[in-house]
Each structure stands twice: as C-alpha cells, then as structure tokens.
Design a protein around this motif. Structure first.
Motif, PDB file in Angstrom:
ATOM      1  N   ARG A 159      14.434  -3.104   2.169  1.00 22.21           N
ATOM      2  CA  ARG A 159      13.714  -4.291   1.981  1.00 22.21           C
ATOM      3  C   ARG A 159      12.303  -4.192   1.324  1.00 22.21           C
ATOM      4  O   ARG A 159      11.416  -3.588   2.030  1.00 22.21           O
ATOM      5  N   PRO A 160      11.986  -4.775  -0.025  1.00 25.46           N
ATOM      6  CA  PRO A 160      10.470  -4.794  -0.412  1.00 25.46           C
ATOM      7  C   PRO A 160       9.687  -5.149   0.212  1.00 25.46           C
ATOM      8  O   PRO A 160       9.793  -6.396   1.096  1.00 25.46           O
ATOM      9  N   ASP A 161       8.461  -4.633   0.436  1.00 22.36           N
ATOM     10  CA  ASP A 161       7.360  -5.203   1.120  1.00 22.36           C
ATOM     11  C   ASP A 161       6.678  -5.957  -0.141  1.00 22.36           C
ATOM     12  O   ASP A 161       5.727  -5.806  -0.656  1.00 22.36           O
ATOM     13  N   PRO A 163       4.289  -8.395  -0.261  1.00 22.56           N
ATOM     14  CA  PRO A 163       2.862  -8.672  -0.628  1.00 22.56           C
ATOM     15  C   PRO A 163       2.263  -7.484  -1.359  1.00 22.56           C
ATOM     16  O   PRO A 163       1.287  -7.799  -2.136  1.00 22.56           O
ATOM     17  N   SER A 164       2.847  -6.389  -1.482  1.00 22.93           N
ATOM     18  CA  SER A 164       2.381  -4.985  -2.115  1.00 22.93           C
ATOM     19  C   SER A 164       3.131  -4.518  -3.228  1.00 22.93           C
ATOM     20  O   SER A 164       2.968  -3.700  -3.849  1.00 22.93           O
ATOM     21  N   VAL A 165       4.076  -5.455  -3.812  1.00 23.06           N
ATOM     22  CA  VAL A 165       4.714  -5.029  -5.053  1.00 23.06           C
ATOM     23  C   VAL A 165       4.265  -4.839  -6.391  1.00 23.06           C
ATOM     24  O   VAL A 165       3.391  -5.523  -6.734  1.00 23.06           O
ATOM     25  N   PRO A 166       4.167  -3.549  -6.661  1.00 26.44           N
ATOM     26  CA  PRO A 166       2.874  -3.110  -7.757  1.00 26.44           C
ATOM     27  C   PRO A 166       3.643  -3.844  -8.942  1.00 26.44           C
ATOM     28  O   PRO A 166       4.501  -4.171  -9.385  1.00 26.44           O
ATOM     29  N   TRP A 168       4.053  -2.263 -12.044  1.00 28.27           N
ATOM     30  CA  TRP A 168       5.452  -1.689 -12.868  1.00 28.27           C
ATOM     31  C   TRP A 168       6.689  -2.107 -12.239  1.00 28.27           C
ATOM     32  O   TRP A 168       7.596  -2.192 -13.179  1.00 28.27           O
ATOM     33  N   VAL A 169       6.697  -2.645 -11.067  1.00 24.03           N
ATOM     34  CA  VAL A 169       7.894  -3.222 -10.769  1.00 24.03           C
ATOM     35  C   VAL A 169       8.340  -4.506 -11.274  1.00 24.03           C
ATOM     36  O   VAL A 169       9.357  -4.538 -11.960  1.00 24.03           O
TER      37      VAL A 169
ATOM     38  N   MET B 113       8.033   4.425  -3.421  1.00 27.25           N
ATOM     39  CA  MET B 113       8.422   4.690  -4.852  1.00 27.25           C
ATOM     40  C   MET B 113       7.369   4.948  -5.662  1.00 27.25           C
ATOM     41  O   MET B 113       6.488   3.732  -5.775  1.00 27.25           O
ATOM     42  N   ALA B 114       7.012   5.746  -6.611  1.00 30.10           N
ATOM     43  CA  ALA B 114       6.295   5.792  -7.697  1.00 30.10           C
ATOM     44  C   ALA B 114       6.922   5.772  -8.907  1.00 30.10           C
ATOM     45  O   ALA B 114       7.872   5.636  -9.110  1.00 30.10           O
ATOM     46  N   THR B 115       6.200   5.599 -10.079  1.00 29.52           N
ATOM     47  CA  THR B 115       6.865   5.373 -11.318  1.00 29.52           C
ATOM     48  C   THR B 115       6.426   6.605 -12.265  1.00 29.52           C
ATOM     49  O   THR B 115       5.185   6.789 -12.037  1.00 29.52           O
ATOM     50  N   SER B 148       2.845  -0.222   4.221  1.00 29.39           N
ATOM     51  CA  SER B 148       2.140  -0.419   3.146  1.00 29.39           C
ATOM     52  C   SER B 148       0.601  -0.485   3.573  1.00 29.39           C
ATOM     53  O   SER B 148       0.388  -1.168   4.454  1.00 29.39           O
ATOM     54  N   ASN B 151      -2.479  -2.451  -0.452  1.00 29.54           N
ATOM     55  CA  ASN B 151      -2.100  -3.644  -1.461  1.00 29.54           C
ATOM     56  C   ASN B 151      -3.127  -3.568  -2.837  1.00 29.54           C
ATOM     57  O   ASN B 151      -4.105  -3.065  -2.639  1.00 29.54           O
ATOM     58  N   GLY B 153      -2.191  -1.148  -5.088  1.00 27.87           N
ATOM     59  CA  GLY B 153      -2.053   0.028  -5.405  1.00 27.87           C
ATOM     60  C   GLY B 153      -0.859   0.075  -6.472  1.00 27.87           C
ATOM     61  O   GLY B 153      -0.205  -0.827  -6.678  1.00 27.87           O
ATOM     62  N   LEU B 155       2.134   1.906  -5.664  1.00 29.54           N
ATOM     63  CA  LEU B 155       3.461   2.139  -5.183  1.00 29.54           C
ATOM     64  C   LEU B 155       4.262   1.275  -4.752  1.00 29.54           C
ATOM     65  O   LEU B 155       3.548  -0.063  -4.265  1.00 29.54           O
ATOM     66  N   PHE B 156       5.358   1.403  -4.884  1.00 30.69           N
ATOM     67  CA  PHE B 156       6.355   0.233  -4.235  1.00 30.69           C
ATOM     68  C   PHE B 156       7.012   0.556  -3.081  1.00 30.69           C
ATOM     69  O   PHE B 156       7.661   1.686  -2.816  1.00 30.69           O
ATOM     70  N   TRP B 157       6.570  -0.207  -2.013  1.00 35.21           N
ATOM     71  CA  TRP B 157       6.946   0.077  -0.532  1.00 35.21           C
ATOM     72  C   TRP B 157       8.091  -0.872   0.031  1.00 35.21           C
ATOM     73  O   TRP B 157       8.268  -2.036  -0.573  1.00 35.21           O
TER      74      TRP B 157
END
Lengths: 262, 262
Positions: A159-161, A163-166, A168-169, B113-115, B148, B151, B153, B155-157
């Motif tokens: 499950r994505p977190d 508030p912190s979705v970056p 690039w996603v 996850m990183a990209t 995470s 926030n 950053g 990274l995809f948590w």
C-alpha cells in the motif's frame, strides 16, 4: 458572432472532432435512457453548428449501427435512433467517470511487483494490469486499483504511503502531453464560463453540452482513473473537473428534453 | 565421553570457531557489566574444553585489545580482562537481538523504490539500505525497517500486504545457505537438549553457554533482522530461537557468577 457561436468556436478551435465520436457523446449525454430516441433532424440541428456535414453525419450513424452501438427505426419519412443494449452499457460505464463530481472514492490503490525470474509472476502482473485501472511503474511493477486478491500467488502487494509519493511516480500516471491538454482545456472552460449566454434554445444547449462533454471525456478517458494523490502537481484535472460541473449546471440537461422524439 | 563432553563435541563438530570471536561471545554472555572482569585463568578453563590452545588464546586476546574491544590490567602474576566502552556498546547492541525471545516488534517494514532515471533517488535508496535493517529486492527496490521519513524525497514508500507476501520476496530475505545452517543448528540444539546434564560446574556452564550462544549468533547476525512474516516457510529460525531460549534457561547465567574476578 453571437455568444453561442463564440462558445462553439472556442470549443472546436484547433480540434478535429470525429463525427461518430461526437454522436456517441450526444447519446451518452442526452439519450441514455432505454426509451430515448433522437431523430435524424434533431441530430442534424445539434451537429450542424459544429460544422458536421449531412453526408458525414449519415456515414457516422451508419458506422455506429454496424458496430452495434446504436439502432434505428423508420418513423414516417425520417429515422429515429437509439442506443442498443451494448451501446447503453458502454455509455453508462463511461458516464460514471465522466460526470463524477470528484476523484475515485473507495478504491485504494496498491503497488504490485512481479519478479523477473518467474514467468508466472509476470503473467499474473499482466492480468492485473489488463483487468484493473493501473499504471506501469517499471518492467516488473505497476500501480493498480484495489488490494490483493491472490493470496498464494506470485505477486508482491503493498500500500503506497500517500503523503510521500514522489514526483517520478506521479509522472508515470499522467504523461506530459495530457498535462498540457488539461491546461489548454482549463483555459477554454474559463473562457466559455465568461461567455456562456443565458436563454439558449434546447438545440443550442444540446450542441454546447455535447462539445463540453466531448472535450472533457476525450482527455479524461485517455488515462487511468487515478486518485488525485497520484496526479502530478501541475496537472489541472481537478480544476477542469470543477469547471466542467459548473458549466453543465448552467446549461442543464432538462433544457434539452424536448429534442428527443416521442 | 561424559554428557558434558558429548554436548561440547556436538556443538563444535564440523565447525572452526575463530578464537577471538569465541572470546567476544564469552564477554557478551558472561561479563557485559561495567565492573565485570575475567581472569586469564578463567578464560583458559572456559575455552580449553573447546580445544583452544593457550598460545591461540593469548594471540586472540592481544588482537581484541589492539582493536579496542577489551582491555586488561595486571593482578598479581595474572591479568584481568574487561570490555572497553566501545566493546560493551557493540555487545549490548548485538545482545538485544541475540537474546530476544521473539521476532522484532514495533518495527513495521516498508517497500522502498527508487527510479533508475534519477541518480539522487538511487543515492537516497543506498542511504536507507546502509542505515536500516534492509533486504535488496531488485536493482531499484529494497525492503527496509520502519516507515517513510523523507517526505519531499525521491523514494516511493509503501507498506507490504503481509498475508500475501510471495515466496520470491521471502527468498530474498534469507538465502538458501542460511536456511540450511538453521536446519543443522536445530538438529544440534535438539541433540543437546536431550544430552544436557544436570549439576554442571560454573566453568562447564560457561563453556556450554558460550558454544550455544556462539552457534546461534554466528548465523543470526549474518542476515537482516526481519519479522517472521518475511521468513521463507522452510526457515527454522523461529524453532531455533525457542530451542535456544530453552537451553539457556536450563544452564542459567547465575551459575557462572563465581568465575568472574572480584
């Protein structure tokens, strides 16, 4: 140029709307009911201001009938058109997204990962991507609507977190071209909003509704139905959505009732 | 062969325990307190049944002193050894994991996850992998302890859906070689459990505790401290852990009190 013509001009400027697709919009917006019928004459009056030639209209109606989307019956010297069960099903499905006042609700999204070392894991990932709203993140991972249903399968669900979705996603969910189209649509909607005249007749109302719905749905249905938390920060979808609702409220569907055939 | 000798033989069979590492275990298990000291004679009596030669013992003690792990002071014609602050810090940190009765608690794990298209995203992923308990899943993704904290950053948590974690993810946390070692250790612990004699003297108790702790920690500390839900189904870590606790309860640390120097 009348205010109505100004609105039509603004909504068609630089766009090549395909006629069969416009007709799908007309039925979806105005005649989705099981008893709803639209005559050839009414369809002509609605599409004529958009610049649709009678011959092009006939060809498009013929094509949609061949595809099983609509059907027709003779009525005196004219024809009456209506959605088939198949066409209505498709229209209803799309309508729930097109006319929804907000982002999708009640649908949690998951990050789903396969491992490259297992072919069955890759197949399961493709199945999810085909059967749900989804976004490809990498060769082995997607974002998909809903939660895990395959305990014992080969996919890794999380499950994505939110508030912190970056960024690039978010960039993977809606491409740069669509972001640009939403920005242009928002400008158009704002212009229309300032120019929209009072006292439109039922056919003018139908024409403008058709163009507004069409401009909106042709962008909206080109990308997955993601929650707003997954939208790139410069994506104007939410603003377009609220402008869209406002505009349609000002030229309501009830004003078009009398254009339907009895 | 006495029952004590049988236990020693079983715990050393096929293993080459490095002497300095055994000494670290002795201090960590028996003399972690700030005032605890162990004399050269006591250390010799504890390690002699394991086959440690006096010369090897002296070399190992010298090395640990050079590394700043232990220190010594003269006491009559003998030497007394104790942990330095540094050595004690390391021992305490490891002990919390070695003697813990169950899996890690209160630590939720995340999928991070990183990209590949962002170098800073890759760097942030490496930072997390270096500073937390973690498991590499692919070139761009790890499982890491905690949630995470960055926030804003790159990274995809996300939070794993624990009930559906697939086997390939579990296989990434603990390799096949370690699974094999846990299986062998479980067999050993079960044999010891049947053979463990009553009425051991303090030095025999210390020797057996040292070997039991040593056999356990040299596997345990070779892999990340993952929750049991992330263990491969054939990994005997939880069984080993409960056997380990049972064995130590039967030869408690209090029986070794008098081997420490006053």
């Amino acid at each position: 140029m009348t205010p109505f013509e100004t609105c039509v001009e603004r909504l068609t400027r630089g766009e090549r709307h395909r006629v069969w697709s416009l007709i799908v919009t007309v039925f979806g917006d105005l005649a989705q009911g099981t008893d709803d019928q639209i005559s050839m004459q009414a369809m002509t009056r609605i599409t004529d201001p958009i610049g649709v030639k009678p011959e092009a209209l006939r060809v498009a109606l013929h094509r949609l009938r061949k595809d099983g989307w609509i059907d027709s019956r003779r009525h005196g010297r004219s024809s009456l058109f209506h959605l088939t069960d198949f066409g209505r099903e498709q229209s209803v499905a799309a309508a729930s997204r097109i006319y929804r006042a907000g982002p999708p609700t009640g649908s949690e999204w998951s990050l789903v990962m396969a491992t490259p070392s297992s072919a069955s894991s890759q197949r399961e990932l493709e199945d999810i991507a085909m059967t749900r709203e989804s976004v490809a993140l990498s060769a082995n991972s997607i974002l998909a609507e809903g939660g895990s249903t395959n305990n014992g399968g080969h996919l890794f669900w999380s499950r994505p977190d939110w508030p912190s979705v970056p960024d690039w996603v978010k960039a993977a969910t809606i491409g740069a071209d669509i972001i640009k189209q939403y920005a242009a649509l928002l400008a158009t909607f704002r212009e229309i909003s300032g120019a929209l005249p009072a006292g439109l007749d039922p056919f003018e109302t139908a024409t403008l509704r058709t163009l507004i719905v069409h401009s909106w749905r042709r962008i909206l249905l080109r990308h997955p139905d993601v929650p707003d938390t997954l939208l790139p920060h410069d994506c104007k979808l939410p603003d377009c959505r609220s402008q869209f609702s406002d505009l349609l409220d000002r030229i309501p569907r009830e004003h078009t009732e009398k254009i339907k055939a009895a």
